[in-house]
Scaffold this active site. Structure first.
Site, PDB file in Angstrom:
ATOM      1  N   ASP A  67       0.814  -1.216   0.000  1.00 56.03           N
ATOM      2  CA  ASP A  67       0.000   0.000   0.000  1.00 56.03           C
ATOM      3  C   ASP A  67       0.851   1.271   0.000  1.00 56.03           C
ATOM      4  O   ASP A  67       2.065   1.217   0.214  1.00 56.03           O
ATOM      5  CB  ASP A  67      -0.963   0.006   1.204  1.00 56.03           C
ATOM      6  CG  ASP A  67      -0.276  -0.397   2.512  1.00 56.03           C
ATOM      7  OD1 ASP A  67       0.964  -0.422   2.559  1.00 56.03           O
ATOM      8  OD2 ASP A  67      -0.988  -0.672   3.491  1.00 56.03           O
ATOM      9  N   ASP A 136      -7.743  -2.260  14.130  1.00 54.91           N
ATOM     10  CA  ASP A 136      -9.135  -2.495  13.714  1.00 54.91           C
ATOM     11  C   ASP A 136      -9.250  -3.734  12.824  1.00 54.91           C
ATOM     12  O   ASP A 136     -10.287  -3.975  12.223  1.00 54.91           O
ATOM     13  CB  ASP A 136      -9.693  -1.258  12.989  1.00 54.91           C
ATOM     14  CG  ASP A 136      -8.870  -0.878  11.747  1.00 54.91           C
ATOM     15  OD1 ASP A 136      -7.889  -1.586  11.449  1.00 54.91           O
ATOM     16  OD2 ASP A 136      -9.226   0.121  11.089  1.00 54.91           O
ATOM     17  N   HIS A 138      -7.392  -4.337  10.119  1.00 50.63           N
ATOM     18  CA  HIS A 138      -7.067  -4.149   8.702  1.00 50.63           C
ATOM     19  C   HIS A 138      -5.788  -4.863   8.316  1.00 50.63           C
ATOM     20  O   HIS A 138      -4.889  -5.061   9.137  1.00 50.63           O
ATOM     21  CB  HIS A 138      -7.039  -2.667   8.310  1.00 50.63           C
ATOM     22  CG  HIS A 138      -5.831  -1.889   8.749  1.00 50.63           C
ATOM     23  ND1 HIS A 138      -5.907  -0.742   9.511  1.00 50.63           N
ATOM     24  CD2 HIS A 138      -4.507  -2.065   8.516  1.00 50.63           C
ATOM     25  CE1 HIS A 138      -4.698  -0.252   9.704  1.00 50.63           C
ATOM     26  NE2 HIS A 138      -3.833  -1.042   9.128  1.00 50.63           N
ATOM     27  N   GLU A 143      -9.685  -1.670   5.305  1.00 46.84           N
ATOM     28  CA  GLU A 143     -10.346  -1.370   6.567  1.00 46.84           C
ATOM     29  C   GLU A 143     -11.593  -2.239   6.747  1.00 46.84           C
ATOM     30  O   GLU A 143     -12.060  -2.853   5.785  1.00 46.84           O
ATOM     31  CB  GLU A 143     -10.749   0.115   6.581  1.00 46.84           C
ATOM     32  CG  GLU A 143      -9.576   1.087   6.467  1.00 46.84           C
ATOM     33  CD  GLU A 143      -8.776   1.221   7.759  1.00 46.84           C
ATOM     34  OE1 GLU A 143      -8.787   0.314   8.604  1.00 46.84           O
ATOM     35  OE2 GLU A 143      -8.114   2.264   7.910  1.00 46.84           O
TER      36      GLU A 143
HETATM   37  C1  GLP Z   1      -0.273   0.407   8.417  1.00 52.03           C
HETATM   38  C2  GLP Z   1      -0.036  -0.490   7.224  1.00 52.03           C
HETATM   39  C3  GLP Z   1      -0.379  -1.921   7.542  1.00 52.03           C
HETATM   40  C4  GLP Z   1       0.259  -2.345   8.855  1.00 52.03           C
HETATM   41  C5  GLP Z   1      -0.222  -1.451   9.961  1.00 52.03           C
HETATM   42  C6  GLP Z   1       0.315  -1.860  11.333  1.00 52.03           C
HETATM   43  O1  GLP Z   1      -1.617   0.707   8.577  1.00 52.03           O
HETATM   44  N1  GLP Z   1      -0.783  -0.096   6.081  1.00 52.03           N
HETATM   45  O2  GLP Z   1       0.067  -2.754   6.486  1.00 52.03           O
HETATM   46  O3  GLP Z   1      -0.077  -3.673   9.146  1.00 52.03           O
HETATM   47  O4  GLP Z   1       0.223  -0.147   9.636  1.00 52.03           O
HETATM   48  O5  GLP Z   1       1.274  -0.977  11.772  1.00 52.03           O
HETATM   49  P1  GLP Z   1       2.175  -1.207  13.056  1.00 52.03           P
HETATM   50  O6  GLP Z   1       3.033  -2.378  12.736  1.00 52.03           O
HETATM   51  O7  GLP Z   1       2.957   0.075  13.170  1.00 52.03           O
HETATM   52  O8  GLP Z   1       1.265  -1.463  14.186  1.00 52.03           O
END
Ligand code: GLP
Length: 244
Positions: A67, A136, A138, A143
């Protein structure tokens, strides 16, 4: 589905990196699906270490990132491209022509997403997808409410996701983009093997929900339980609600 519980965030990264190296040894030109976020930083650190110490050849690897934010260019320190370059691409001998990334600055975002999806299909699909998970539920930026059939597309970010990512935007919520491009659930599900990483107490509740709750659009990661080769790597904190 296989669940592996290790001691801490560092060990989650080490375990995941070992699994990736195993796959690269089996297939030199592996197609990797890559993720960003705090969770995967120790993973990239371990992977870079293993590649250097064991002299693993990464030059044939192809990679697709999950992404990117809409409106941030590659040079922007808060873009996912910048994150990947800093933590991984610049540290291994990967050919940049084999690195595929969604362009959040593309003039036509629909075309950008369609071509990305086609690019994944034309290369024969993703062999190994690395994922984190949002609080959440995702995956990528899919989402709650994202359909199992969803493909690479533009999405709106939830408030909780924007809040969680404010740490990368000097704490200013106004600066966190509201829109992003993401591979869809069906794009992710199409990967031959999927490894999801989660660390820390903050993820304990969602880890319990996605593994033991209903499989539904409300918790996009729950769909992965139906995947035939799905591995979850957790640290003790993220796994702390699983016993209940
Ligand atoms: C972002 C990314 C996700 C990732 C998430 C978790 O939203 N788009 O791919 O899984 O962050 O982030 P963290 O590892 O900082 O909790």
């Amino acid at each position: 589905m296989k669940i592996i519980i290790v001691n801490d965030a560092r060990d989650v990264g080490v375990k995941a990196a070992e699994l990736v190296v195993k796959e690269v040894i089996k297939k030199k030109n592996l197609v990797l699906g890559l993720a960003t976020g705090g969770t995967v930083i120790p993973f990239y650190r371990s992977l870079v270490g293993l590649v250097k110490n064991k002299k693993i050849d990464f030059s044939y690897i192809r990679s697709f990132n999950l992404d990117e934010y809409v409106g941030l260019n590659k040079k922007d320190k808060r873009s996912f491209y910048y994150f990947m370059n800093k933590n991984f691409f610049s540290k291994v001998s990967i050919w940049m022509r084999n690195v595929y990334f969604l362009n959040g600055m593309a003039k036509n975002l629909d075309v950008e997403c369609k071509e990305y999806e086609e690019g994944i299909n034309n290369i024969g699909g993703i062999d190994l997808q690395i994922l984190g998970i949002g609080r959440d539920g995702h995956i990528g930026f899919n989402e709650p409410g994202s359909s199992l059939k969803s493909k690479t597309r533009e999405v709106l970010l939830s408030d909780i996701t924007r809040k969680d990512n404010v740490k990368f935007f000097s704490g200013e919520i106004k600066k966190v983009p509201k829109r992003a491009l993401t591979m869809g659930i069906s794009t992710i599900f199409g990967a031959k093997k999927i490894i999801l990483l989660a660390c820390g107490e903050g993820k304990a509740e969602i880890v319990h929900r996605f593994l033991h709750g209903e499989i539904s659009e409300e918790v996009p990661a729950s769909f992965l339980r139906r995947h035939k080769d799905f591995i979850v790597i957790l640290d003790k904190e993220a796994a702390s609600e699983l016993k209940n």
